[in-house]
Motif scaffolding. Structure first.
Motif, short mmCIF file in Angstrom:
data_model
loop_
_atom_site.label_atom_id
_atom_site.label_comp_id
_atom_site.label_asym_id
_atom_site.label_seq_id
_atom_site.Cartn_x
_atom_site.Cartn_y
_atom_site.Cartn_z
N SER A 295 18.57 -37.99 -32.72
CA SER A 295 17.72 -37.40 -31.69
C SER A 295 18.52 -36.38 -30.90
CB SER A 295 17.16 -38.46 -30.75
OG SER A 295 18.21 -39.11 -30.07
N LEU A 296 17.85 -35.36 -30.43
CA LEU A 296 18.52 -34.32 -29.67
C LEU A 296 18.69 -34.75 -28.21
CD1 LEU A 296 16.56 -31.24 -31.01
CD2 LEU A 296 18.88 -31.91 -31.61
N PRO A 297 19.84 -34.48 -27.61
CA PRO A 297 20.03 -34.82 -26.20
C PRO A 297 19.24 -33.86 -25.32
CG PRO A 297 21.91 -33.59 -27.01
CD PRO A 297 21.02 -33.84 -28.20
N LEU A 298 18.83 -34.34 -24.16
CA LEU A 298 18.11 -33.51 -23.21
C LEU A 298 18.90 -33.40 -21.91
CD1 LEU A 298 14.43 -34.78 -23.63
CD2 LEU A 298 15.47 -32.72 -24.59
N VAL A 299 18.96 -32.21 -21.37
CA VAL A 299 19.62 -31.97 -20.09
C VAL A 299 18.54 -31.86 -19.03
CG1 VAL A 299 21.11 -30.42 -18.77
CG2 VAL A 299 21.53 -30.77 -21.22
N GLN A 300 18.55 -32.79 -18.08
CA GLN A 300 17.52 -32.83 -17.04
C GLN A 300 17.98 -32.05 -15.80
OE1 GLN A 300 14.64 -34.23 -17.68
NE2 GLN A 300 15.13 -35.41 -19.54
N GLY A 301 17.04 -31.83 -14.87
CA GLY A 301 17.38 -31.19 -13.61
C GLY A 301 17.18 -29.68 -13.66
N ALA A 302 17.32 -29.04 -12.49
CA ALA A 302 17.08 -27.60 -12.39
C ALA A 302 18.15 -26.78 -13.11
CB ALA A 302 17.02 -27.19 -10.91
N ARG A 303 19.43 -27.10 -12.87
CA ARG A 303 20.55 -26.42 -13.54
C ARG A 303 20.50 -24.91 -13.35
NH1 ARG A 303 24.01 -30.66 -15.15
NH2 ARG A 303 22.68 -32.40 -15.75
N VAL A 304 20.19 -24.46 -12.15
CA VAL A 304 20.01 -23.03 -11.90
C VAL A 304 21.29 -22.25 -12.17
CG1 VAL A 304 19.52 -21.28 -10.14
CG2 VAL A 304 18.18 -23.40 -10.22
N TYR A 305 22.41 -22.73 -11.65
CA TYR A 305 23.66 -21.98 -11.81
C TYR A 305 24.09 -21.92 -13.27
CZ TYR A 305 23.99 -22.26 -6.73
OH TYR A 305 23.73 -22.14 -5.39
N THR A 306 23.83 -22.98 -14.01
CA THR A 306 24.15 -22.98 -15.43
C THR A 306 23.31 -21.93 -16.16
OG1 THR A 306 24.69 -25.33 -15.38
CG2 THR A 306 24.26 -24.36 -17.54
N GLN A 307 22.04 -21.86 -15.81
CA GLN A 307 21.15 -20.90 -16.48
C GLN A 307 21.49 -19.46 -16.10
OE1 GLN A 307 17.52 -24.09 -17.09
NE2 GLN A 307 17.21 -22.44 -15.65
N VAL A 308 21.91 -19.24 -14.88
CA VAL A 308 22.36 -17.91 -14.48
C VAL A 308 23.60 -17.51 -15.29
CG1 VAL A 308 23.43 -16.61 -12.59
CG2 VAL A 308 21.37 -17.96 -12.17
N ALA A 309 24.53 -18.44 -15.45
CA ALA A 309 25.75 -18.15 -16.22
C ALA A 309 25.43 -17.88 -17.68
CB ALA A 309 26.73 -19.32 -16.10
N ILE A 310 24.52 -18.67 -18.25
CA ILE A 310 24.13 -18.48 -19.65
C ILE A 310 23.43 -17.14 -19.82
CG2 ILE A 310 22.56 -19.31 -21.44
CD1 ILE A 310 23.31 -22.15 -20.53
N GLY A 311 22.58 -16.78 -18.88
CA GLY A 311 21.91 -15.49 -18.95
C GLY A 311 22.89 -14.34 -18.91
N PHE A 312 23.86 -14.41 -18.01
CA PHE A 312 24.87 -13.35 -17.91
C PHE A 312 25.67 -13.24 -19.20
CE2 PHE A 312 29.24 -12.01 -16.93
CZ PHE A 312 29.00 -10.76 -16.38
N LEU A 313 26.12 -14.37 -19.72
CA LEU A 313 26.91 -14.35 -20.97
C LEU A 313 26.05 -13.87 -22.13
CD1 LEU A 313 28.94 -17.67 -20.58
CD2 LEU A 313 29.79 -15.32 -20.35
N GLY A 314 24.75 -14.20 -22.12
CA GLY A 314 23.86 -13.70 -23.15
C GLY A 314 23.76 -12.18 -23.10
N GLY A 315 23.71 -11.63 -21.89
CA GLY A 315 23.69 -10.18 -21.75
C GLY A 315 24.99 -9.55 -22.24
N VAL A 316 26.11 -10.18 -21.92
CA VAL A 316 27.41 -9.69 -22.38
C VAL A 316 27.46 -9.68 -23.90
CG1 VAL A 316 29.89 -10.15 -22.45
CG2 VAL A 316 28.64 -10.39 -20.29
N LEU A 317 27.03 -10.79 -24.51
CA LEU A 317 27.03 -10.88 -25.98
C LEU A 317 26.04 -9.90 -26.59
CD1 LEU A 317 27.31 -14.73 -26.54
CD2 LEU A 317 29.07 -13.00 -26.94
N GLY A 318 24.94 -9.65 -25.89
CA GLY A 318 23.97 -8.67 -26.38
C GLY A 318 24.57 -7.28 -26.40
N GLY A 319 25.31 -6.92 -25.36
CA GLY A 319 25.94 -5.61 -25.32
C GLY A 319 27.11 -5.49 -26.27
N ALA A 320 27.85 -6.58 -26.44
CA ALA A 320 29.06 -6.53 -27.25
C ALA A 320 28.81 -6.71 -28.74
CB ALA A 320 30.06 -7.59 -26.78
N ALA A 321 27.78 -7.53 -29.09
CA ALA A 321 27.59 -7.84 -30.51
C ALA A 321 26.14 -8.06 -30.90
CB ALA A 321 28.41 -9.09 -30.86
N SER A 322 25.18 -7.63 -30.08
CA SER A 322 23.75 -7.78 -30.37
C SER A 322 23.35 -9.24 -30.58
CB SER A 322 23.37 -6.96 -31.62
OG SER A 322 23.64 -5.60 -31.41
#
Length: 247
Positions: free
Chosen positions: A120-147
């Motif tokens: 079964s897949l683990p689930l991460v509960q809660g808002a996790r706003v700061y984690t999602q902001v960090a993931i979004g930023f890194l996703g943008g970096v990876l998008g610019g650097a390597a699509s």
């Protein structure tokens, strides 16, 4: 244009479009496996960006209600991602994109193997706003650097207790907007010449039709099936990246 060239162009368009319609990401990972065999990298990336954006708009439309229900969640990813895109483009001038793709491909492969092996897949509960902001930023970096804008957000979404519509309401518009920003920058650099526009015109109908077929498949999946599908696609995507760089 040779027959082989046309076949690879259309097969890549179909593969990328179908995966985008099904999962909301993956156009570049699957299409580039074909297109990099017949055209220079910059041209292939320029084409795949347009294919990703236009086919992604169809998928975004079908989850518009989920987007409207919680726009703040999407913005937690998207706003930092837009700040990350120029960072990634700057990094691209100093790092070798192939090495970065190998690293991400290996991580995606390990991720897919690990979760497929679990009952079964683990689930991460809660808002996790700061984690999602960090993931979004890194996703943008990876998008610019390597699509690879969708890699980290997709991994995160598989761990969240969200329905398939809620997951897609993050992934699809996130990728569409980040990749649109990348395409605009490439256009400003003169990447869309007459020949590139011709290939786009040839590939686009196949991509759009294949995306519709993918959307039809998406609607038939349960939430759990969709989550497992995303994990499986991460595994396949990792293999595609590794094979593309090593072969």
């Amino acid at each position: 244009m040779s027959t082989e060239y046309l076949v690879l162009l259309l097969v890549g368009a179909a593969a990328g479009g179908f995966v985008n319609g099904l999962a909301g990401f993956g156009t570049a990972l699957f299409a580039l496996g074909f297109w990099l065999n017949i055209m220079p990298p910059q041209q292939a990336v320029a084409i795949v960006l347009i294919m990703s954006v236009l086919s992604g708009l169809q998928g975004t439309y079908i989850v518009r209600a989920s987007i409207a229900a919680n726009p703040g969640r999407l913005l937690q990813f998207l706003l930092p991602a837009l700040a990350g895109v120029p960072v990634g483009l700057t990094l691209l001038e100093h790092i070798e994109a192939g090495a970065l793709k190998l690293t991400i491909g290996a991580f995606m492969l390990l991720y897919g193997v690990f979760f497929i092996a679990r009952q079964s897949l683990p689930l991460v509960q809660g808002a996790r706003v700061y984690t999602q902001v960090a993931i979004g930023f890194l996703g943008g970096v990876l998008g610019g650097a390597a699509s690879l804008s969708g890699a980290l957000p997709t991994m995160w979404c598989t761990l969240r207790p969200w329905t398939k519509g809620e997951q897609r309401a993050v992934l699809q518009p996130f990728n569409v907007i980040v990749l649109t920003a990348s395409a605009v920058i490439l256009a400003a650099q003169g990447a869309y010449d007459r020949q590139t526009l011709l290939w786009i015109g040839l590939a686009l109908p196949t991509t759009m039709l294949a995306a519709q077929l993918g959307i039809m498949a998406f609607r038939r999946l349960s939430d759990m099936q969709f989550r497992r599908l995303l994990v499986a696609l991460m595994l396949v995507s990792g293999l595609v990246l590794l094979v593309g760089e090593l072969v």
